[in-house]
Enzyme design. Structure first.
Site, PDB file in Angstrom:
ATOM      1  N   TYR A   1       0.950  -1.192   0.064  1.00 24.93           N
ATOM      2  CA  TYR A   1       0.096  -0.025   0.200  1.00 24.93           C
ATOM      3  C   TYR A   1       0.935   1.339   0.140  1.00 24.93           C
ATOM      4  O   TYR A   1       2.044   1.188   0.228  1.00 24.93           O
ATOM      5  CB  TYR A   1      -0.923  -0.168   1.295  1.00 24.93           C
ATOM      6  CG  TYR A   1      -0.271   0.352   2.486  1.00 24.93           C
ATOM      7  CD1 TYR A   1      -0.180   1.552   2.951  1.00 24.93           C
ATOM      8  CD2 TYR A   1       0.125  -0.457   3.207  1.00 24.93           C
ATOM      9  CE1 TYR A   1       0.481   1.748   3.982  1.00 24.93           C
ATOM     10  CE2 TYR A   1       0.624  -0.527   4.520  1.00 24.93           C
ATOM     11  CZ  TYR A   1       0.942   0.876   4.962  1.00 24.93           C
ATOM     12  OH  TYR A   1       1.527   1.086   6.090  1.00 24.93           O
ATOM     13  N   CYS A   2       0.282   2.260  -0.341  1.00 27.29           N
ATOM     14  CA  CYS A   2       0.876   3.789  -0.527  1.00 27.29           C
ATOM     15  C   CYS A   2      -0.283   4.607   0.059  1.00 27.29           C
ATOM     16  O   CYS A   2      -0.985   4.594   0.819  1.00 27.29           O
ATOM     17  CB  CYS A   2       1.599   3.979  -1.870  1.00 27.29           C
ATOM     18  SG  CYS A   2       0.522   3.838  -3.251  1.00 27.29           S
ATOM     19  N   ARG A   3      -0.173   5.787  -0.797  1.00 26.27           N
ATOM     20  CA  ARG A   3      -1.105   6.878  -0.585  1.00 26.27           C
ATOM     21  C   ARG A   3      -2.268   6.695  -1.318  1.00 26.27           C
ATOM     22  O   ARG A   3      -3.324   6.703  -1.017  1.00 26.27           O
ATOM     23  CB  ARG A   3      -0.463   8.274  -0.323  1.00 26.27           C
ATOM     24  CG  ARG A   3      -1.507   9.252  -0.084  1.00 26.27           C
ATOM     25  CD  ARG A   3      -1.062  10.723  -0.144  1.00 26.27           C
ATOM     26  NE  ARG A   3      -0.265  10.966  -1.679  1.00 26.27           N
ATOM     27  CZ  ARG A   3      -0.706  11.497  -2.480  1.00 26.27           C
ATOM     28  NH1 ARG A   3      -2.160  11.529  -2.659  1.00 26.27           N
ATOM     29  NH2 ARG A   3      -0.128  11.407  -3.718  1.00 26.27           N
TER      30      ARG A   3
ATOM     31  N   GLY B   1      -2.037   4.331  -4.539  1.00 27.26           N
ATOM     32  CA  GLY B   1      -1.834   3.182  -5.287  1.00 27.26           C
ATOM     33  C   GLY B   1      -1.093   3.242  -6.304  1.00 27.26           C
ATOM     34  O   GLY B   1      -0.687   2.122  -6.850  1.00 27.26           O
TER      35      GLY B   1
ATOM     36  N   MET C   1      -3.745   3.918   2.221  1.00 31.21           N
ATOM     37  CA  MET C   1      -3.661   4.365   3.724  1.00 31.21           C
ATOM     38  C   MET C   1      -4.813   5.334   3.946  1.00 31.21           C
ATOM     39  O   MET C   1      -5.241   5.016   5.168  1.00 31.21           O
ATOM     40  CB  MET C   1      -2.184   4.961   4.012  1.00 31.21           C
ATOM     41  CG  MET C   1      -1.778   5.367   5.354  1.00 31.21           C
ATOM     42  SD  MET C   1      -1.962   3.807   6.254  1.00 31.21           S
ATOM     43  CE  MET C   1      -1.881   4.342   7.923  1.00 31.21           C
TER      44      MET C   1
END
Length: 123
Positions: free
Chosen positions: A81-83, A85, A110
């Site tokens: 995961y990131c902020r 995608g 997130m």
């Protein structure tokens, strides 16, 4: 015009490759009995501002350089995961090249985890 189309193709390629990666909801990550290895591919600063408990931070551009931190078993489920995608998709593409076959992208990343009100770690 050709340059613009080529640029768009180059930018979209990692995301298209990552689309074959399964999506998993934040609820599934939180409640799953699977032995997920959760990897936060955001920057260290973003990670330090709050992350999924138990997540390992490996910035997306550094995945290949930190193979020793990744599961030795390339079949172990890995959630990225990131902020937004984008970086998770890039990391998934790189992990596929490295032989990882059981990759998941956390739906909503997130922001979705925060929206659900789930615990946030700051370690």
């Amino acid at each position: 015009m050709k340059v613009i189309l080529f640029s768009l193709l180059i930018l979209a390629t990692p995301l298209c490759m990552a689309q074959s990666t399964e999506l998993v909801s934040p609820e599934q990550v939180k409640q799953s009995n699977q032995d997920f290895r959760i990897i936060d591919v955001r920057s260290l600063e973003e990670y330090n501002n709050g992350h999924v408990p138990g997540a390992l931070n490996i910035p997306h551009h550094d995945i290949a350089n930190h193979a020793g931190l990744l599961p030795a078993d390339t079949e172990q489920p890995v959630v990225l995961y990131c902020r937004s995608g984008r970086r998770a998709g890039l990391a998934a593409s790189e992990l596929k090249k490295m032989g990882y076959n059981n990759l998941f992208l956390m739906q909503g990343d997130m922001p979705a985890w925060r929206e659900k009100g789930f615990d946030i770690a700051h370690d």
